[in-house]
Motif scaffolding. Structure first.
Motif, mmCIF file in Angstrom:
data_model
loop_
_atom_site.group_PDB
_atom_site.id
_atom_site.type_symbol
_atom_site.label_atom_id
_atom_site.label_comp_id
_atom_site.label_asym_id
_atom_site.label_seq_id
_atom_site.Cartn_x
_atom_site.Cartn_y
_atom_site.Cartn_z
ATOM 1 N N UNK A 202 -24.283 -19.339 8.120
ATOM 2 C CA UNK A 202 -24.918 -18.695 6.979
ATOM 3 C C UNK A 202 -26.412 -18.573 7.293
ATOM 4 N N UNK A 203 -27.068 -17.678 6.590
ATOM 5 C CA UNK A 203 -28.478 -17.453 6.872
ATOM 6 C C UNK A 203 -29.253 -17.274 5.573
ATOM 7 N N UNK A 204 -30.458 -17.784 5.529
ATOM 8 C CA UNK A 204 -31.313 -17.545 4.357
ATOM 9 C C UNK A 204 -32.744 -17.331 4.820
ATOM 10 N N UNK A 205 -33.442 -16.474 4.104
ATOM 11 C CA UNK A 205 -34.841 -16.186 4.439
ATOM 12 C C UNK A 205 -35.727 -17.145 3.650
ATOM 13 N N UNK A 206 -36.638 -17.780 4.356
ATOM 14 C CA UNK A 206 -37.483 -18.800 3.726
ATOM 15 C C UNK A 206 -38.952 -18.395 3.818
ATOM 16 N N UNK A 207 -39.788 -19.101 3.071
ATOM 17 C CA UNK A 207 -41.219 -18.790 3.065
ATOM 18 C C UNK A 207 -41.883 -19.464 4.289
ATOM 19 N N UNK A 208 -41.698 -18.852 5.444
ATOM 20 C CA UNK A 208 -42.076 -19.486 6.704
ATOM 21 C C UNK A 208 -40.993 -20.490 7.065
ATOM 22 N N UNK A 209 -40.962 -20.908 8.338
ATOM 23 C CA UNK A 209 -39.904 -21.857 8.729
ATOM 24 C C UNK A 209 -40.145 -23.221 8.093
ATOM 25 N N UNK A 210 -41.425 -23.504 7.790
ATOM 26 C CA UNK A 210 -41.777 -24.812 7.223
ATOM 27 C C UNK A 210 -41.087 -25.038 5.880
ATOM 28 N N UNK A 211 -40.934 -23.971 5.109
ATOM 29 C CA UNK A 211 -40.284 -24.062 3.799
ATOM 30 C C UNK A 211 -38.825 -24.489 3.974
ATOM 31 N N UNK A 212 -38.133 -23.873 4.928
ATOM 32 C CA UNK A 212 -36.731 -24.222 5.176
ATOM 33 C C UNK A 212 -36.610 -25.641 5.689
ATOM 34 N N UNK A 213 -37.504 -25.985 6.611
ATOM 35 C CA UNK A 213 -37.468 -27.323 7.217
ATOM 36 C C UNK A 213 -37.689 -28.403 6.159
ATOM 37 N N UNK A 214 -38.682 -28.176 5.308
ATOM 38 C CA UNK A 214 -39.018 -29.148 4.268
ATOM 39 C C UNK A 214 -37.840 -29.302 3.295
ATOM 40 N N UNK A 215 -37.224 -28.176 2.927
ATOM 41 C CA UNK A 215 -36.099 -28.233 1.985
ATOM 42 C C UNK A 215 -34.885 -28.901 2.635
ATOM 43 N N UNK A 216 -34.714 -28.692 3.938
ATOM 44 C CA UNK A 216 -33.601 -29.355 4.640
ATOM 45 C C UNK A 216 -33.818 -30.870 4.634
ATOM 46 N N UNK A 217 -35.038 -31.274 4.943
ATOM 47 C CA UNK A 217 -35.343 -32.718 4.937
ATOM 48 C C UNK A 217 -35.103 -33.289 3.539
ATOM 49 N N UNK A 218 -35.540 -32.537 2.536
ATOM 50 C CA UNK A 218 -35.411 -33.024 1.156
ATOM 51 C C UNK A 218 -33.960 -33.067 0.700
ATOM 52 N N UNK A 219 -33.083 -32.345 1.405
ATOM 53 C CA UNK A 219 -31.657 -32.378 1.062
ATOM 54 C C UNK A 219 -30.905 -33.451 1.841
ATOM 55 N N UNK A 220 -31.420 -33.775 3.033
ATOM 56 C CA UNK A 220 -30.618 -34.579 3.961
ATOM 57 C C UNK A 220 -31.133 -36.000 4.172
#
Ligand code: 09M
Length: 431
Positions: free
Chosen positions: A112-130
C-alpha cells in the motif's frame, strides 16, 4: 505476519474518521454526483484562479482552473488519486515489491502507499504507531537526528548497531539479537526488539550505503527474529554507483518493510512531499493518524508535482534524477579532493557512495563539539559535530559531518583550509 504484535495501544485504537471516508468517496465520484455530504468550503471564494510555473528547462507548466480548484481543496488522506497512481507505478518500476499484487488480494501485507508531508511525517507516524514505552528499538550507531527526535520521546531504549563503510553491519545486528531467541518474538511479555531503523543509501551522516549482500543478510535476520524494517531512503536517487542497489522493499516477500521515500532531495524540500510504501495493515495506520492530524499532504504541492510528473513522464523523471545524482557525484569528488589537499594526515574519511555528506574523523581530537561549534564558527566555517548523531548527544565524538550540497568548490577549498588550521592548533595545544 501478525501485524497487531507491532502496533501500540494508541495506533490499535485508531478508527476511520467518517468525514474523511466521505471525502474519499466524493473524490472518486462522477461529476454527476450531487454532494451535500462533506463540509468542504466553496473554492469559488478563494482568491486564486490559475498559475503558470516557469521550469528550469525553459518549459512552462500550467495549472488550469480545474486543477487549481483541486489544489485549493481538501483531498483524501492517502493522497490525490492521480499522484498515488503515478507513484505506485514508479515504485513498481523501480522496486517491484513482491507483495504489490499478491495471489490473495486481501493479504494483510499487500503493498500500500500513502503520500506524506515529507518522509519525516511518515517516519514519525510509523514510530508513533509501532513503538511503546520500554521497547528496544534497533538503530544505526551514527544516525539521522530527526529519527532520534521522533523515537526518543516515546520512552524506548535505543539499541545501537554498528555501521562501517558498507553501512549497517549484519554481524553486529546478529550479535545484538543473540541476546534473544526467535521464540521470544512469539511471547507478548518479551522485550525482544521489533523494529530496525536504517538509512540504506547515502547515510546521514556517514554517506555510506548498504550492499545487496548485506541487505539480504539483514532481511534474513529480520525474518528470524520477526523484525519490521523501517527503510528511510531519501537518498535512494542520489546513489553514485550504477546499477542502484535493490531496496529492502524489493526483497520483501513477507511484508515486513516500511519504506520512506522523499521528493525533498530531487524535486523540492519545501513542497514537503514524501511517500510511505509497505504492508497495507501498517500504512493504513499511518493514514488513520493523518486523518486525525494533518488530514493530508498539501493539495497544492501534490497537484503541482503531479502536473510536473505527467509532463515529464517516467523518462523525464529518470533523466532528472540522473542529473541530480551526477551533480552530487561531482560535488562529492571535489569535496574528497579538497579534503585530501587540506586534511591528509590530520583526519580520516571514506568515500561517500551516495547522498550529500562526508563523515570525517579528526585525529587526536576526542570530541569535536567545541572545536566545531565555537572555534570553527569564529573562523566562519560551519560543520556539524559528530555527537549530534549519537543516541546520547552529550557523549564525545571525534567525528564531524561536512555537507557538499551547497558549498562551491572554492568554499570547500577555503572551508577545509580553515578547518585544517584549527585542527593543527588544537592538536598542538593538547600535546
Ligand atoms: N539536515 C532527512 N535530512 C538534514 C535533513 C534538514 C533542514 C533535513 C533522512 O522528506 P523529508 O524532507 O521529510 O526528509 C527528512 C529526512 C529523513 N531521513 C535520513 C534525512 O536525512 C532530511 C532540514 C535543515 C537541515 C537538515 O541537516 O540532514
Amino acid at each position: 505476519m501478525n501485524y497487531y504484535r507491532f502496533l501500540n495501544a494508541v495506533s490499535a485504537a485508531r478508527k476511520p474518521m467518517m468525514l474523511r471516508v466521505l471525502t474519499a468517496i466524493q473524490a472518486q465520484s462522477p461529476p454527476t454526483m450531487i454532494s451535500m455530504a462533506t463540509g468542504m468550503p466553496n473554492v469559488e471564494l478563494f482568491p486564486f484562479r490559475e498559475a503558470e510555473f516557469r521550469l528550469s528547462d525553459g518549459n512552462k507548466l500550467k495549472i488550469d482552473s480545474a486543477s487549481m480548484k483541486q489544489a485549493l481543496q481538501y483531498s483524501p488522506s492517502q493522497g490525490i488519486a492521480g499522484l498515488v497512481d503515478w507513484i505506485k507505478q514508479l515504485q513498481e518500476r523501480v522496486h517491484d515489491p513482491p507483495l504489490l499484487t499478491p495471489a490473495d488480494p486481501n493479504h494483510p501485507g499487500r503493498t500500500q502507499l500513502a503520500i506524506t508531508t515529507g518522509s519525516m511525517d511518515g517516519l514519525c507516524k510509523a514510530m508513533e504507531a509501532l513503538v511503546s514505552k520500554g521497547d528496544n528499538v534497533l538503530m544505526e550507531s551514527a544516525l539521522y537526528p530527526g529519527a532520534l527526535a521522533a523515537v526518543q520521546p516515546l520512552g524506548c531504549n535505543i539499541r545501537s548497531v554498528k555501521t562501517d563503510s558498507d553501512g549497517l553491519d549484519p554481524d553486529d545486528l546478529q550479535k545484538v539479537m543473540s541476546k534473544w531467541t526467535p521464540e521470544d518474538a512469539t511471547k507478548s511479555d518479551s522485550d525482544i526488539p521489533k523494529l530496525l531503523y536504517c538509512v540504506p543509501n547515502g547515510g546521514n551522516p556517514t554517506g555510506h550505503g548498504l550492499t545487496l549482500k548485506r541487505k539480504e543478510k539483514i532481511y534474513k535476520i529480520a525474518q528470524t527474529y520477526d523484525l519490521v524494517i523501517l527503510e528511510d531512503d531519501p537518498y535512494f536517487y542520489l546513489q553514485f554507483n550504477k546499477p542502484r542497489v535493490p531496496s529492502f522493499l524489493s526483497l520483501d516477500t513477507d511484508g515486513r518493510v516500511l519504506r520512506f521515500d522523499s521528493f525533498s532531495k530531487v524535486l523540492s524540500s519545501g513542497m514537503r512531499v514524501g511517500f510511505v510504501t509497505g504492508p497495507r495493515t501498517l500504512v493504513d495506520r499511518i493514514i488513520l493518524h493523518m486523518q486525525a492530524s494533518v488530514l493530508h499532504c498539501s493539495s497544492l504541492s501534490q497537484v503541482l508535482l503531479l502536473k510536473l510528473l505527467q509532463d515529464w513522464g517516467s523518462e523525464g523523471f529518470d533523466k532528472h534524477v540522473e542529473k541530480v545524482a551526477s551533480f552530487y557525484r561531482e560535488r562529492r569528488d571535489i569535496c574528497l579532493k579538497m579534503a585530501e589537499k587540506h586534511l591528509k594526515g590530520l583526519a580520516d574519511w571514506s568515500e561517500p557512495t551516495g547522498g550529500m555528506f562526508l563523515w570525517i574523523k579528526l585525529d587526536g581530537i576526542p570530541d569535536t563539539y567545541k572545536l566545531i561549534l565555537e572555534k570553527a564558527r569564529e573562523k566562519e566555517v560551519l560543520f556539524v559535530p559528530g555527537s549530534i548523531f549519537l543516541p546520547d548527544y552529550t557523549s564525545p565524538s571525534s567525528y564531524m559531518r561536512a555537507a557538499y550540497s551547497l558549498a562551491t568548490p572554492e568554499q570547500m577549498d577555503e572551508g577545509f583550509r580553515r578547518l585544517a588550521q584549527l585542527i593543527r592548533e588544537e592538536v598542538s595545544c593538547s600535546v
